[in-house]
Design a protein around this motif. Structure first.
Motif, mmCIF file in Angstrom:
data_model
loop_
_atom_site.group_PDB
_atom_site.id
_atom_site.type_symbol
_atom_site.label_atom_id
_atom_site.label_comp_id
_atom_site.label_asym_id
_atom_site.label_seq_id
_atom_site.Cartn_x
_atom_site.Cartn_y
_atom_site.Cartn_z
ATOM 1 N N ASP A 168 0.859 -1.189 0.000
ATOM 2 C CA ASP A 168 0.000 0.000 0.000
ATOM 3 C C ASP A 168 0.894 1.236 0.000
ATOM 4 O O ASP A 168 1.383 1.659 1.044
ATOM 5 C CB ASP A 168 -0.920 0.009 1.224
ATOM 6 C CG ASP A 168 -1.952 1.137 1.152
ATOM 7 O OD1 ASP A 168 -1.840 1.980 0.235
ATOM 8 O OD2 ASP A 168 -2.855 1.172 1.997
ATOM 9 N N TRP A 169 1.108 1.822 -1.175
ATOM 10 C CA TRP A 169 2.021 2.958 -1.274
ATOM 11 C C TRP A 169 1.503 4.181 -0.524
ATOM 12 O O TRP A 169 2.276 5.078 -0.179
ATOM 13 C CB TRP A 169 2.283 3.313 -2.735
ATOM 14 C CG TRP A 169 1.071 3.729 -3.524
ATOM 15 C CD1 TRP A 169 0.303 2.945 -4.314
ATOM 16 C CD2 TRP A 169 0.502 5.038 -3.591
ATOM 17 N NE1 TRP A 169 -0.715 3.665 -4.877
ATOM 18 C CE2 TRP A 169 -0.617 4.960 -4.451
ATOM 19 C CE3 TRP A 169 0.819 6.268 -3.022
ATOM 20 C CZ2 TRP A 169 -1.416 6.061 -4.738
ATOM 21 C CZ3 TRP A 169 0.022 7.368 -3.310
ATOM 22 C CH2 TRP A 169 -1.081 7.261 -4.157
ATOM 23 N N GLN A 170 0.196 4.224 -0.241
ATOM 24 C CA GLN A 170 -0.356 5.379 0.462
ATOM 25 C C GLN A 170 0.126 5.444 1.910
ATOM 26 O O GLN A 170 0.196 6.521 2.503
ATOM 27 C CB GLN A 170 -1.884 5.340 0.419
ATOM 28 C CG GLN A 170 -2.429 5.473 -1.006
ATOM 29 C CD GLN A 170 -3.914 5.735 -1.033
ATOM 30 O OE1 GLN A 170 -4.384 6.737 -0.523
ATOM 31 N NE2 GLN A 170 -4.662 4.824 -1.635
ATOM 32 N N GLU A 172 3.162 4.698 2.791
ATOM 33 C CA GLU A 172 4.463 5.354 2.665
ATOM 34 C C GLU A 172 4.286 6.840 2.374
ATOM 35 O O GLU A 172 5.058 7.673 2.858
ATOM 36 C CB GLU A 172 5.273 4.689 1.550
ATOM 37 C CG GLU A 172 6.602 5.357 1.240
ATOM 38 C CD GLU A 172 7.620 5.268 2.369
ATOM 39 O OE1 GLU A 172 8.714 5.843 2.226
ATOM 40 O OE2 GLU A 172 7.315 4.623 3.398
ATOM 41 N N TYR A 173 3.267 7.173 1.590
ATOM 42 C CA TYR A 173 3.017 8.585 1.285
ATOM 43 C C TYR A 173 2.737 9.374 2.565
ATOM 44 O O TYR A 173 3.267 10.473 2.765
ATOM 45 C CB TYR A 173 1.832 8.719 0.326
ATOM 46 C CG TYR A 173 1.352 10.152 0.168
ATOM 47 C CD1 TYR A 173 2.132 11.104 -0.481
ATOM 48 C CD2 TYR A 173 0.122 10.548 0.702
ATOM 49 C CE1 TYR A 173 1.707 12.416 -0.605
ATOM 50 C CE2 TYR A 173 -0.311 11.859 0.578
ATOM 51 C CZ TYR A 173 0.483 12.790 -0.070
ATOM 52 O OH TYR A 173 0.059 14.090 -0.182
ATOM 53 N N ASN A 174 1.921 8.806 3.438
ATOM 54 C CA ASN A 174 1.606 9.485 4.698
ATOM 55 C C ASN A 174 2.856 9.676 5.552
ATOM 56 O O ASN A 174 3.057 10.724 6.167
ATOM 57 C CB ASN A 174 0.556 8.690 5.480
ATOM 58 C CG ASN A 174 -0.788 8.662 4.767
ATOM 59 O OD1 ASN A 174 -1.125 9.573 4.017
ATOM 60 N ND2 ASN A 174 -1.560 7.602 4.986
ATOM 61 N N SER A 177 5.368 12.161 3.785
ATOM 62 C CA SER A 177 4.836 13.526 3.764
ATOM 63 C C SER A 177 5.235 14.284 5.022
ATOM 64 O O SER A 177 5.554 15.479 4.972
ATOM 65 C CB SER A 177 3.307 13.508 3.633
ATOM 66 O OG SER A 177 2.919 13.058 2.359
ATOM 67 N N ARG A 190 0.241 14.797 -3.470
ATOM 68 C CA ARG A 190 0.073 13.390 -3.818
ATOM 69 C C ARG A 190 0.524 13.096 -5.248
ATOM 70 O O ARG A 190 1.124 12.054 -5.515
ATOM 71 C CB ARG A 190 -1.400 12.983 -3.635
ATOM 72 C CG ARG A 190 -1.652 11.479 -3.755
ATOM 73 C CD ARG A 190 -3.114 11.175 -3.501
ATOM 74 N NE ARG A 190 -3.495 11.537 -2.146
ATOM 75 C CZ ARG A 190 -3.414 10.712 -1.105
ATOM 76 N NH1 ARG A 190 -2.955 9.487 -1.275
ATOM 77 N NH2 ARG A 190 -3.796 11.105 0.092
ATOM 78 N N VAL A 194 3.020 10.242 -6.480
ATOM 79 C CA VAL A 194 2.552 9.222 -7.426
ATOM 80 C C VAL A 194 3.527 9.103 -8.599
ATOM 81 O O VAL A 194 3.823 8.002 -9.070
ATOM 82 C CB VAL A 194 1.136 9.571 -7.937
ATOM 83 C CG1 VAL A 194 0.771 8.712 -9.142
ATOM 84 C CG2 VAL A 194 0.111 9.361 -6.828
#
Length: 214
Positions: A168-170, A172-174, A177, A190, A194
């Motif tokens: 779940d790349w999201q 890692e995004y959180n 960030s 985002r 992406v």
């Protein structure tokens, strides 16, 4: 200079060519009062006096620009006079090579270095070095701040990280960030991340590695 200027690949190439190759003098001019140059741009403007708009009135700022240009021209003229003064010593001999030969050798070395970095597609990702990784990200229009934040040194690290993104790349995004905003005091959008994820996922490996993000 602005955030958009710093993020522009074309502007980056222009500055690096003018500063690093041609050794040109320039006056850094900020168009926003709250922007501070970092990364590749910040390194290349350390030292020279700069101008910042929005700090004073437009007319006052323009006067500062003109004043700096005049002072710089005087300095160039002074430097030129020093160079043209007759010397009492014999000019140094550099291995019987002409200045033109030295310039050609320097250009050849620079061209080979650029070609070496851009030939990363012919090298297995596992063997990539930091400069190959940086060039790959640069060619994929990844923001320099994001490249600096991760600071991958070896291709194998990049491949392992690709596996980490798959669950779940999201997540890692959180996480990234928060680090991004803490370091650069600005938001990581985002779509920027992406694009980074897409570049990482397009990498191919001869080996398969797994990683679980908890």
């Amino acid at each position: 200079m602005s955030k958009d200027y710093q993020d522009s690949k074309s502007c980056r190439q222009e500055v690096m060519y003018a500063k690093d190759v041609l050794k040109k003098r320039f006056i850094p001019i900020y168009v926003k009062k709250d922007f501070v140059a970092t990364s590749w741009l910040g390194v290349r403007i350390v030292g020279p006096q700069y101008i910042r708009f929005e700090k004073k009135s437009f007319d006052d700022t323009i006067e500062e620009v003109i004043k700096l240009i005049i002072e710089d021209k005087k300095q160039q003229k002074s430097d030129k006079n020093k160079v043209t003064e007759p010397s009492t010593t014999s000019p140094p001999i550099i291995d019987n090579k002409s200045i033109e030969d030295i310039k050609n050798e320097t250009k050849s070395t620079e061209d080979n270095h650029i070609k070496s970095n851009r030939n990363y597609s012919k090298i297995p990702v596992e063997q990539w070095k930091k400069e190959n990784i940086a060039q790959y990200f640069d060619d994929n229009y990844i923001h320099q701040e994001l490249i600096d934040l991760y600071d991958f040194r070896h291709g194998i690290d990049l491949l392992l990280y690709r596996q980490c993104l798959r669950p779940d790349w999201q997540i890692e995004y959180n996480a990234i960030s928060e680090r991004y905003e803490e370091k650069y005091n600005t938001k990581l959008y985002r779509d920027q991340f992406v694009r980074f994820v897409g570049a990482v996922h397009r990498l191919e490996s001869s080996n398969s590695k797994s990683c679980i993000i908890s």
